[in-house]
Scaffold this active site. Structure first.
Site, PDB file in Angstrom:
ATOM      1  N   GLY A   1       0.816  -1.217   0.000  1.00 53.50           N
ATOM      2  CA  GLY A   1       0.000   0.000   0.000  1.00 53.50           C
ATOM      3  C   GLY A   1       0.847   1.264   0.000  1.00 53.50           C
TER       4      GLY A   1
ATOM      5  N   CYS B   1      -8.168  -1.214   5.056  1.00 56.38           N
ATOM      6  CA  CYS B   1      -7.160  -1.722   5.990  1.00 56.38           C
ATOM      7  C   CYS B   1      -7.705  -1.727   7.413  1.00 56.38           C
ATOM      8  CB  CYS B   1      -5.887  -0.895   5.949  1.00 56.38           C
ATOM      9  SG  CYS B   1      -4.633  -1.586   7.018  1.00 56.38           S
TER      10      CYS B   1
ATOM     11  N   LYS C   1     -10.707  -2.593  -3.457  1.00 55.62           N
ATOM     12  CA  LYS C   1     -10.473  -3.729  -2.549  1.00 55.62           C
ATOM     13  C   LYS C   1     -11.357  -3.608  -1.312  1.00 55.62           C
ATOM     14  CE  LYS C   1      -6.859  -6.446  -0.384  1.00 55.62           C
ATOM     15  NZ  LYS C   1      -5.424  -6.688  -0.327  1.00 55.62           N
TER      16      LYS C   1
ATOM     17  N   THR D   1      -8.022  -8.370   5.224  1.00 53.50           N
ATOM     18  CA  THR D   1      -7.969  -9.246   6.403  1.00 53.50           C
ATOM     19  C   THR D   1      -9.156  -9.043   7.354  1.00 53.50           C
ATOM     20  OG1 THR D   1      -6.565  -7.595   7.429  1.00 53.50           O
ATOM     21  CG2 THR D   1      -5.464  -9.461   6.395  1.00 53.50           C
TER      22      THR D   1
ATOM     23  N   GLY E   1      -6.569 -16.715   2.054  1.00 52.70           N
ATOM     24  CA  GLY E   1      -6.172 -18.067   2.443  1.00 52.70           C
ATOM     25  C   GLY E   1      -5.857 -19.009   1.301  1.00 52.70           C
TER      26      GLY E   1
HETATM   27  C1  LIG Z   1       1.673  -8.629   6.390  1.00 53.69           C
HETATM   28  C2  LIG Z   1       0.512  -8.218   5.533  1.00 53.69           C
HETATM   29  C3  LIG Z   1       0.486  -6.941   4.969  1.00 53.69           C
HETATM   30  C4  LIG Z   1      -0.582  -6.541   4.181  1.00 53.69           C
HETATM   31  N1  LIG Z   1      -0.578  -5.287   3.617  1.00 53.69           N
HETATM   32  C5  LIG Z   1      -1.591  -4.912   2.779  1.00 53.69           C
HETATM   33  C6  LIG Z   1      -1.569  -3.649   2.115  1.00 53.69           C
HETATM   34  O1  LIG Z   1      -0.603  -2.883   2.199  1.00 53.69           O
HETATM   35  N2  LIG Z   1      -2.640  -3.323   1.343  1.00 53.69           N
HETATM   36  C7  LIG Z   1      -3.716  -4.170   1.183  1.00 53.69           C
HETATM   37  O2  LIG Z   1      -4.668  -3.827   0.472  1.00 53.69           O
HETATM   38  N3  LIG Z   1      -3.728  -5.385   1.764  1.00 53.69           N
HETATM   39  C8  LIG Z   1      -2.704  -5.766   2.555  1.00 53.69           C
HETATM   40  N4  LIG Z   1      -2.724  -7.012   3.137  1.00 53.69           N
HETATM   41  C9  LIG Z   1      -3.870  -7.918   2.878  1.00 53.69           C
HETATM   42  C10 LIG Z   1      -3.562  -8.928   1.765  1.00 53.69           C
HETATM   43  O3  LIG Z   1      -3.263  -8.288   0.548  1.00 53.69           O
HETATM   44  C11 LIG Z   1      -4.751  -9.890   1.575  1.00 53.69           C
HETATM   45  O4  LIG Z   1      -5.900  -9.129   1.259  1.00 53.69           O
HETATM   46  C12 LIG Z   1      -5.067 -10.699   2.833  1.00 53.69           C
HETATM   47  O5  LIG Z   1      -3.877 -11.043   3.521  1.00 53.69           O
HETATM   48  C13 LIG Z   1      -5.861 -11.967   2.542  1.00 53.69           C
HETATM   49  O6  LIG Z   1      -5.160 -12.830   1.671  1.00 53.69           O
HETATM   50  P1  LIG Z   1      -4.223 -14.060   2.202  1.00 53.69           P
HETATM   51  O7  LIG Z   1      -5.057 -14.831   3.186  1.00 53.69           O
HETATM   52  O8  LIG Z   1      -3.862 -14.798   0.969  1.00 53.69           O
HETATM   53  O9  LIG Z   1      -3.042 -13.432   2.861  1.00 53.69           O
HETATM   54  C14 LIG Z   1      -1.659  -7.434   3.934  1.00 53.69           C
HETATM   55  C15 LIG Z   1      -1.616  -8.729   4.486  1.00 53.69           C
HETATM   56  C16 LIG Z   1      -0.552  -9.128   5.266  1.00 53.69           C
HETATM   57  C17 LIG Z   1      -0.541 -10.526   5.828  1.00 53.69           C
END
Ligand SMILES: Cc1cc2nc3c(=O)[nH]c(=O)nc-3n(C[C@H](O)[C@H](O)[C@H](O)COP(=O)(O)O)c2cc1C
Length: 305
Positions: free
Chosen positions: A46, A130, A165, A193, A244
């Site tokens: 981001g 976020c 998003k 998340t 996930g």
């Molecule tokens: C450490 C971390 C940092 C993240 N930073 C961002 C971010 O900067 N911008 C954003 O839109 N989502 C961010 N996310 C969310 C992820 O892009 C994603 O939407 C979320 O983790 C669900 O997918 P996953 O279960 O495959 O991780 C972050 C997730 C994690 C774990």
């Protein structure tokens, strides 16, 4: 030869696997592990107008089947990104998506306005969701009116397609998605998340300094999948599904639920080559099941009993 390409409406991707924001840095960290051209695309961390330090540590806590983070959007700011990182990304063909953040509408517009002047970006992913920015945090994705307003303003400023998003921390995800679509969003990505927490029973302290953070990883997959299905049933614009996804078959589930492409987040921390393994596994699935075009799987869930 199986056709893995998918159509996002505003562009075609070589395959539907996109590395998710915040788990792939600015892309360059993964160059020692994978050929960036082999994935469909990647979303950078981001980006705000100015550099930011993020939240205080501890900022990460592992749970039994997921990760809680309260990183809080640290970053180098738009100018350093455009001047120092973007030129290094020029040589890669993978679609580059910039995750745009702002503390207020003006900041989103400042970032978009500035980045409009650079060539290499495929689209903006608007981070309005976020869950763990402590102060001055912006989460318009919690309300349809706020979602509509920010998406409309950014669309007016943007010279590129906009992917909005969404946050899963809402009761009715469909009404938020429809608000984004009505405001002109070119696509929807979901989910960010889930607001969560963990406590250290010895110290009785929260495991992360922010007390609460966002849960990602395998724990959230079934809920994310349900939300992607609900949204895809109700919008007409493409949906990018995430939450996930740890394997190619997980990704296939999201396509069947209606996602045109998938984003892969936490899995990158487990194995930096996971996106490549997923693409291979999806191809193998197609071969086994006689699917010639991966795109034919989009929304192909069979709900008959
Ligand atoms: C450490 C971390 C940092 C993240 N930073 C961002 C971010 O900067 N911008 C954003 O839109 N989502 C961010 N996310 C969310 C992820 O892009 C994603 O939407 C979320 O983790 C669900 O997918 P996953 O279960 O495959 O991780 C972050 C997730 C994690 C774990």
């Amino acid at each position: 030869m199986i056709d893995l390409s998918v159509d996002l409406g505003f562009m075609r991707l070589n395959n539907p696997v996109i590395a998710a924001s915040g788990t792939f840095g600015y892309g360059l960290d993964f160059v020692p592990f994978i050929n960036l051209d082999d994935i469909g695309g990647f979303v950078i961390k981001g980006l705000y107008a100015q550099p930011r330090p993020g939240n205080s540590p501890p900022r990460l806590a592992e749970t039994s089947s997921g990760l809680i983070n309260a990183i809080g959007l640290p970053g180098i700011g738009m100018k350093k990104f455009a001047e120092e990182i973007l030129p290094q990304l020029k040589k890669y063909n993978a679609a580059l998506f910039v995750n745009v953040c702002g503390e207020n509408p003006e900041e989103y517009i400042t970032v978009v306005d500035y980045l409009n002047g650079f060539d290499e970006i495929a689209a903006y992913e608007l981070n309005i969701s976020c869950p763990n920015v402590e102060k001055g945090g912006s989460c318009p994705a919690l309300f349809p009116e706020d979602t509509f307003s920010i998406v409309k303003q950014v669309k007016e400023a943007s010279l590129r397609p906009v992917i909005t998003k969404l946050s899963p921390n809402v009761t009715n995800i469909v009404e938020i998605a429809l608000a984004a679509q009505e405001a002109g969003s070119d696509a929807i990505s979901l989910v960010n998340t889930f607001l969560a927490m963990a406590i250290d029973t010895k110290t009785r302290k929260p495991k992360i300094a922010n007390i609460m953070g966002g849960l990602s990883g395998p724990a959230i997959k079934p809920i994310a999948l349900r939300m992607v299905y609900q949204v895809a049933q109700n919008v007409t614009i493409p949906v990018l599904g995430m939450g996930g996804i740890m394997s190619g078959l997980d990704a296939v589930e999201f396509l069947l639920a209606g996602a045109t492409a998938v984003e892969v987040g936490t899995a990158n921390f487990v194995d930096p080559e996971v996106t490549i393994c997923m693409i291979k596994e999806m191809e193998q699935y197609c071969r086994i099941h006689g699917v010639e075009k991966l795109e034919d799987l989009v929304g192909a869930i069979d709900v008959s009993i």
